[in-house]
Design a protein around this motif. Structure first.
Motif, mmCIF file in Angstrom:
data_model
loop_
_atom_site.group_PDB
_atom_site.id
_atom_site.type_symbol
_atom_site.label_atom_id
_atom_site.label_comp_id
_atom_site.label_asym_id
_atom_site.label_seq_id
_atom_site.Cartn_x
_atom_site.Cartn_y
_atom_site.Cartn_z
ATOM 1 N N UNK A 74 -72.993 66.388 -32.665
ATOM 2 C CA UNK A 74 -74.220 65.639 -32.911
ATOM 3 C C UNK A 74 -75.261 66.484 -33.619
ATOM 4 N N UNK A 75 -76.368 66.689 -32.957
ATOM 5 C CA UNK A 75 -77.472 67.416 -33.572
ATOM 6 C C UNK A 75 -77.236 68.921 -33.630
ATOM 7 N N UNK A 76 -76.248 69.426 -32.912
ATOM 8 C CA UNK A 76 -75.965 70.866 -32.913
ATOM 9 C C UNK A 76 -74.676 71.184 -33.666
ATOM 10 N N UNK A 77 -74.435 70.508 -34.766
ATOM 11 C CA UNK A 77 -73.217 70.721 -35.539
ATOM 12 C C UNK A 77 -73.224 72.127 -36.144
ATOM 13 N N UNK A 78 -72.065 72.762 -36.173
ATOM 14 C CA UNK A 78 -71.905 74.093 -36.740
ATOM 15 C C UNK A 78 -71.035 73.969 -37.985
ATOM 16 N N UNK A 79 -71.445 74.679 -39.049
ATOM 17 C CA UNK A 79 -70.756 74.596 -40.326
ATOM 18 C C UNK A 79 -70.368 75.986 -40.799
ATOM 19 N N UNK A 80 -69.438 76.013 -41.708
ATOM 20 C CA UNK A 80 -69.088 77.216 -42.444
ATOM 21 C C UNK A 80 -69.654 77.012 -43.841
ATOM 22 N N UNK A 81 -70.579 77.863 -44.263
ATOM 23 C CA UNK A 81 -71.234 77.737 -45.560
ATOM 24 C C UNK A 81 -70.764 78.861 -46.472
ATOM 25 N N UNK A 82 -70.372 78.500 -47.666
ATOM 26 C CA UNK A 82 -69.889 79.471 -48.646
ATOM 27 C C UNK A 82 -71.080 80.028 -49.407
ATOM 28 N N UNK A 83 -71.063 81.341 -49.665
ATOM 29 C CA UNK A 83 -72.150 81.966 -50.415
ATOM 30 C C UNK A 83 -72.143 81.476 -51.854
ATOM 31 N N UNK A 84 -73.230 81.713 -52.568
ATOM 32 C CA UNK A 84 -73.360 81.212 -53.936
ATOM 33 C C UNK A 84 -72.338 81.830 -54.886
ATOM 34 N N UNK A 85 -71.889 83.054 -54.620
ATOM 35 C CA UNK A 85 -70.872 83.667 -55.485
ATOM 36 C C UNK A 85 -69.456 83.376 -54.999
ATOM 37 N N UNK A 86 -69.313 82.729 -53.846
ATOM 38 C CA UNK A 86 -68.020 82.303 -53.344
ATOM 39 C C UNK A 86 -67.200 83.375 -52.660
ATOM 40 N N UNK A 87 -67.779 84.534 -52.403
ATOM 41 C CA UNK A 87 -67.010 85.626 -51.807
ATOM 42 C C UNK A 87 -67.144 85.701 -50.291
ATOM 43 N N UNK A 88 -68.191 85.132 -49.740
ATOM 44 C CA UNK A 88 -68.472 85.254 -48.313
ATOM 45 C C UNK A 88 -68.742 83.880 -47.721
ATOM 46 N N UNK A 89 -68.427 83.733 -46.458
ATOM 47 C CA UNK A 89 -68.740 82.496 -45.739
ATOM 48 C C UNK A 89 -69.578 82.846 -44.521
ATOM 49 N N UNK A 90 -70.529 81.983 -44.218
ATOM 50 C CA UNK A 90 -71.449 82.206 -43.097
ATOM 51 C C UNK A 90 -71.365 81.035 -42.136
ATOM 52 N N UNK A 91 -71.560 81.322 -40.869
ATOM 53 C CA UNK A 91 -71.680 80.249 -39.884
ATOM 54 C C UNK A 91 -73.133 79.807 -39.890
#
Length: 122
Positions: A74-91
């Motif tokens: 719901x409101x506490x959804x967690x995502x994996x976000x890719x950095x702008x250069x595509x080399x790193x992913x962040x929670x």
């Protein structure tokens, strides 16, 4: 001649609503969910809350399929976000992000804004 068993691959599903997709999409969203996210990204409350260049980066992140849901509660959804250069992913979630800007917490990062947009689209 030996008979082989044909196995079907898992159906491709929308990352937001988990409905089966007939056609795979680059961002993992179905057409209805993509429209909801697009409308939410144009919400006036986002423009009032965040800097316009960060909102634009968040929209680009969503359009390129760089925000992948890991856990949806719901409101506490967690995502994996890719950095702008595509080399790193962040929670990331609406409340926090593990990117350098999110860890410093001086300014809101585009990953958290993208998570907010997806939350508004629900």
């Amino acid at each position: 001649m030996r008979a082989t068993k044909v196995t079907e691959a898992e159906p491709i599903r929308c990352l937001k609503c988990h409905r089966r997709l007939r056609n795979p999409s680059f961002d993992g969203l179905g057409p209805k969910c993509r429209r909801k996210v697009f409308r939410a990204s144009r919400a006036p409350q986002l423009a009032a809350q965040y800097k316009s260049d960060l909102v634009d980066k968040a929209i680009d992140l969503l359009e390129m399929g760089g925000l992948i849901p890991l856990r949806d509660t719901g409101k506490n959804a967690v995502f994996l976000a890719v950095s702008s250069d595509g080399t790193t992913a962040y929670r990331t979630a609406r409340a926090a992000c593990t990117c350098p800007a999110g860890l410093k917490a001086k300014h809101m990062c585009c990953h958290r804004i993208a998570a907010h947009v997806v939350e508004l689209a629900a």
